[in-house]
Design a protein around this motif. Structure first.
Motif, PDB file in Angstrom:
ATOM      1  N   LYS A 146       1.116  -0.882  -0.119  1.00 20.73           N
ATOM      2  CA  LYS A 146      -0.127  -0.224   0.080  1.00 20.73           C
ATOM      3  C   LYS A 146       0.904   1.396  -0.142  1.00 20.73           C
ATOM      4  O   LYS A 146       0.814   2.130  -0.867  1.00 20.73           O
ATOM      5  N   PHE A 147       1.480   1.043   0.959  1.00 24.16           N
ATOM      6  CA  PHE A 147       2.877   2.543   0.662  1.00 24.16           C
ATOM      7  C   PHE A 147       3.248   3.026  -0.459  1.00 24.16           C
ATOM      8  O   PHE A 147       3.713   4.056  -1.122  1.00 24.16           O
ATOM      9  N   THR A 148       4.142   1.256  -0.907  1.00 25.19           N
ATOM     10  CA  THR A 148       4.672   2.125  -2.446  1.00 25.19           C
ATOM     11  C   THR A 148       3.642   1.978  -3.048  1.00 25.19           C
ATOM     12  O   THR A 148       4.336   2.889  -4.272  1.00 25.19           O
ATOM     13  N   LEU A 149       2.757   1.011  -3.646  1.00 25.51           N
ATOM     14  CA  LEU A 149       1.213   1.826  -4.611  1.00 25.51           C
ATOM     15  C   LEU A 149       1.236   3.162  -4.785  1.00 25.51           C
ATOM     16  O   LEU A 149       1.511   4.141  -5.634  1.00 25.51           O
ATOM     17  N   ASN A 150       0.691   3.786  -3.781  1.00 27.21           N
ATOM     18  CA  ASN A 150       0.682   4.856  -3.247  1.00 27.21           C
ATOM     19  C   ASN A 150      -0.608   5.040  -4.504  1.00 27.21           C
ATOM     20  O   ASN A 150      -1.573   6.870  -4.270  1.00 27.21           O
ATOM     21  N   ASP A 151      -1.592   4.365  -4.736  1.00 26.23           N
ATOM     22  CA  ASP A 151      -2.703   4.392  -5.700  1.00 26.23           C
ATOM     23  C   ASP A 151      -4.273   3.674  -4.831  1.00 26.23           C
ATOM     24  O   ASP A 151      -3.842   2.467  -4.795  1.00 26.23           O
ATOM     25  N   PRO A 152      -5.024   4.015  -4.055  1.00 32.91           N
ATOM     26  CA  PRO A 152      -6.033   2.973  -3.110  1.00 32.91           C
ATOM     27  C   PRO A 152      -6.740   2.390  -3.739  1.00 32.91           C
ATOM     28  O   PRO A 152      -6.817   1.129  -3.732  1.00 32.91           O
ATOM     29  N   LYS A 153      -6.931   2.584  -5.356  1.00 26.12           N
ATOM     30  CA  LYS A 153      -7.379   1.735  -6.501  1.00 26.12           C
ATOM     31  C   LYS A 153      -7.150   0.929  -6.635  1.00 26.12           C
ATOM     32  O   LYS A 153      -7.269  -1.455  -6.372  1.00 26.12           O
TER      33      LYS A 153
END
Lengths: 115, 735
Positions: free
Chosen positions: B309-316
């Motif tokens: 979650k931290f690496t992606l930075n994209d909620p969807k």
């Protein structure tokens, strides 16, 4: 539905890859070590599945040494990662020394348990 | 004396002058406040250390330095073996002197922590050329470790709250009766060392969670290893810590430090624990340890998802990844667990621990667990007896903990609540709850005392302070004055409350000392009573009987007795026994129970099949001693009847009542146990004004006074008839 999930998965993999490329090299080395350790553990489990688990202590010590060193490497990665605010006071040399000490204890116990 | 008095006046002035010059030098040291505080803290801790040791010495002073009760004799015997033969022999010891003819693998079925600790202390003292006997070391091991526990409690209290709470915790746990009951001098049992190891492990783990350092987590793994080597109650740690991690995850208070602390402790602790032969592979195979493994895997998945979650930075994108990952993880996990439990690879919770979750289980299914007096549910009076004021300080401390929630206070709250639940289920577990109750109560005491003394020391600021120090102090004084203004007699009330608190704490100290002196300092192997003229009478029958066995029976004689006395017979009598306190083989015990409850001829067949040479029974009819075999007899019947259906409990009862007088059941009046206990008792007058054969423990005149033995003969009866030993006669010649 299948198409959107497959395209979802592709975009997922792409974004993960691009995000990961941005991590510093020392963390990538630690990640490689973790992957290597887990792969060794998986190979041992597969071998046990084929051959049987007779000296169970040997099997356990082999698998647990891999899992243990992987977990300790992940702990090292957490402590060394510059983005973790909690550990900014911890010098990386101290983190590495802790890692080496714990690994030493782990492998001494494994050698006793190997049988 | 006169010459001395005459010579003293000229001598006095110089000491006086040096005394007066001495005092200014102490004041002249001008200790800073921090150093004064350190001095006070160190001296308090030193006094508490000595107090914890001294209060446990009652029985050594009253009787002698000896080992108490039953289980400690086994520990003593194994420690003796360890110091004489060395560690290798000890670790691989097969004992053929107990559980005849089965024997017992002692090396693989004991918890070696206590014995190794005592042996190390013994070897250290010997190395320093102190000529101590191993028995003295064994007797004083428990008080020594109780003192060490107070030091650990101080550091733990400091970690949770502050150093004031730590000092109070140390003082409370030094004299807490719940802990003293299992750690007096002479009570050489696993719990004496295990509570120290328990508190140490918890302290090191909380320290690791607070600092996030791998070194502290490694230390807590070693603490856990020491606990596993010391006591079977380590299962509490391996279930409480994962529960704590789960609670932190669920309430959202998790952090990276938790990951580091738990993982290092779990992996290293599990590996170290598996080095103890008795524990073996239980950490991966037993249902009681699966919670820890489940939380371990959950933690990996949880933190991996957090990192993604931290690496992606994209909620969807993350949500879709979350869905995939969660379905995979849950399906794999539940599949593994299901397969494990179905095939029986993961064993379910064993009887001893299952009866903690379901207290009625043991009574219906496992009579041998139900028969132990320490496993009974706890009465309210036991709680009051063992905890006194801590009982109401505990909820107060919980309130303070909830006011200032942190990782450490959440842990102590969980430890307190779970241990109090288990203490309610089983009397013996009050011991595990004692440190938690002391720590939480110490928070209440320390916080209350701090508030009260702050009220007393506050200067009178009815008028607001001048703004010389700036707005911050003005705000603080405004706040303080808004509290001060409405309470006119605040200072006096605070002093009164403080005096009340001192009164309560002093009553606690008096109660603890009284309880230790009256209830928990009896050696159980030596009985004392008040004689007719008030003088003390000592009954040393147990040791008399064991010494007789040691000196007057052949070296390979086998003794049959109820399992309570097995350890003592092997340790002091040095003879082979049929069953002992380890109770690992229920059928063997049931065989002995069947022999004791059968008629003499059936019992003789059983005794011949077991090669029994002597039978030992404990009888309290002459002295009024109530823990004798006749009072335990119904358990023999139940355990024997549980395996051999030929023994039926209703045959020994009359209308559901257990009697030994004229109205008793005929099977009861003629069974082996009755005959052995009451042989020749019909001729004895025990009390003035009562007929001969009056049983003082049951308070009745016995029913069958004319006991004749055909297959056994009386070998020895101790001076107060407490122990009776019978020799089994060889079979008659066949013509």
């Amino acid at each position: 539905m299948a198409k959107s999930t497959s395209s979802d998965v592709l975009t997922l993999i792409h974004s993960l890859r691009s995000a990961y490329a941005a991590t510093p090299t020392n963390l990538k080395i630690i990640d490689l070590y973790v992957v290597f350790a887990i792969a060794t553990a998986v190979i041992q489990v597969v071998y046990m599945g084929i051959v049987g688990s007779f000296p169970f202590n040997s099997f356990l010590s082999g698998v647990l040494s891999c899992v243990g060193t992987a977990v300790l490497a992940v702990c090292l990665r957490i402590q060394v990662n510059k983005e973790n605010k909690e550990f900014k006071d911890l010098p990386p040399e101290r983190a590495f020394a802790d890692f080496v000490l714990c690994n030493l204890v782990l492998h001494l116990v494994i050698m006793n348990f190997l049988g | 004396m006169g010459a001395k008095a005459g010579s003293s006046p000229p001598v006095v002035p110089p000491p006086a002058s040096s005394a007066t010059s001495f005092f200014p030098s102490i004041n002249g040291l001008k200790l800073k406040t921090k150093q004064q505080e350190l001095l006070i803290r160190v001296s308090i801790l030193a006094l508490v250390y000595v107090l914890a040791f001294a209060i446990r010495l009652f029985s050594v002073l009253r009787y002698e330095s000896m080992i108490h009760e039953f289980d400690p004799y086994f520990n003593y015997r194994t420690t003796l073996f360890l110091t004489e033969k060395g560690f290798y022999e000890f670790w691989n010891w097969f004992d053929f002197e107990s559980w005849y003819p089965l024997g017992r693998i002692i090396g693989g079925t004991l918890y070696p922590g206590l014995m190794v600790t005592a042996a190390l202390i013994y070897w250290t003292l010997r190395f320093l050329r102190f000529a101590v006997h191993i028995r003295e070391v064994c007797v004083l091991t428990a008080p020594f470790f109780a003192s060490n526990t107070t030091i650990v409690a101080y550091f733990f209290g400091k970690e949770i709250w502050d150093s004031g709470a730590g000092l109070v915790a140390a003082a409370l746990i030094a004299i807490c009766p719940g802990y003293i009951s299992r750690s007096v001098a002479g009570s050489y049992d696993n719990e004496g060392v295990a509570i120290f190891a328990l508190l140490l492990t918890f302290y090191l783990f909380v320290k690791a969670v607070n600092t996030g350092s791998l070194a502290w987590a490694l230390a807590s793994a070693f603490g856990y290893f020491y606990m596993v080597s010391a006591w079977g109650g380590y299962v509490f740690i391996i279930n409480l810590v994962p529960l704590y991690v789960l609670v932190l995850l669920v309430t959202g208070r998790y952090s990276m430090r938790l990951y580091i602390a738990y993982n290092c402790m779990y992996v290293l602790g599990m590996l170290l624990a598996m080095q103890i032969r008795f524990v073996g592979f239980q950490h991966v195979q037993s249902g009681e340890h699966m919670a820890a493994m489940g939380v371990f895997f959950l933690l990996q998945v949880f933190y991996f998802l957090d990192w993604v979650k931290f690496t992606l930075n994209d909620p969807k994108l993350f949500y879709s990844f979350l869905r995939i990952a969660l379905t995979c993880a849950i399906s794999v996990g539940s599949l593994a667990l299901g397969v494990g439990m179905a095939t029986g690879y993961i064993s379910p919770w064993t009887g001893r621990f299952y009866s903690l979750l379901d207290p009625t289980y043991a009574k219906d299914h496992i009579p041998i667990i139900a028969s132990v007096s320490e496993h009974q549910p706890t009465a309210w009076s036991s709680f009051m007896f063992d905890f006194h004021i801590l009982l109401f300080l505990f909820p107060a401390g919980l309130y303070f903990c909830f006011k200032r929630l942190s990782d450490a206070t959440i842990f102590i709250v969980m430890y307190g609540l779970t241990s109090m639940y288990f203490a309610g289920v089983m009397v013996r577990l009050i011991l595990v709850a004692a440190p938690a109750v002391c720590l939480i109560s110490s928070i209440a005491v320390s916080a209350t005392l701090k508030n009260l003394t702050m009220l007393i020391r506050a200067k009178n600021n009815a008028t607001p302070m001048g703004s010389s120090k700036g707005t911050a102090s003005l705000k603080a004084s405004a706040k303080a004055s808004s509290f001060d203004q409405p309470l006119p007699y605040q200072r006096n009330v605070a002093i009164a409350l403080l005096l009340g608190a001192f009164y309560l704490l002093s009553r606690y100290a008096i109660h603890c000392t009284w309880v230790t002196s009256e209830a928990y300092s009896s050696p159980s192997i030596v009985l004392a009573a008040r004689g007719a003229h008030g003088g003390r009478v000592i009954f040393d029958d147990y040791r008399e009987a064991y010494f007789w066995l040691r000196k007057n029976t052949p070296a390979d004689a086998k003794i049959m007795s109820w399992w309570d006395y097995g350890y003592q017979i092997t340790a002091m009598g040095n003879r082979t026994v049929i069953v002992d306190n380890n109770t690992w083989n229920n059928t063997h015990i049931a065989t002995v129970g069947r022999a004791m409850s059968s008629y003499e001829d059936e019992a003789y067949d059983i005794m011949k099949s077991l090669d029994v040479d002597y039978v030992l029974v404990v009888f309290g009819g002459v002295t009024g001693y109530s823990s004798d075999d006749i009072n335990k007899f119904l358990w023999m019947v139940r355990i024997g009847g549980g395996v051999f259906s030929v023994i039926k409990e209703p045959e020994y009862l009359v209308n559901g009542e257990y009697r030994v007088d004229k109205g008793a059941a005929p099977k009861m009046l003629n069974c082996l146990m009755y005959k052995l206990c009451y042989y020749r008792f019909g001729e004895v007058t025990t009390e003035y004004g009562k007929p001969p054969g009056y049983d003082r423990a049951r308070g009745v005149e016995i029913g069958n006074k004319d006991v004749k033995l055909e297959y056994l003969e009386e070998a020895f009866t101790t001076s107060n008839w407490i122990i009776r030993i019978y020799k089994v006669k060889p079979p008659k010649n066949r013509w």
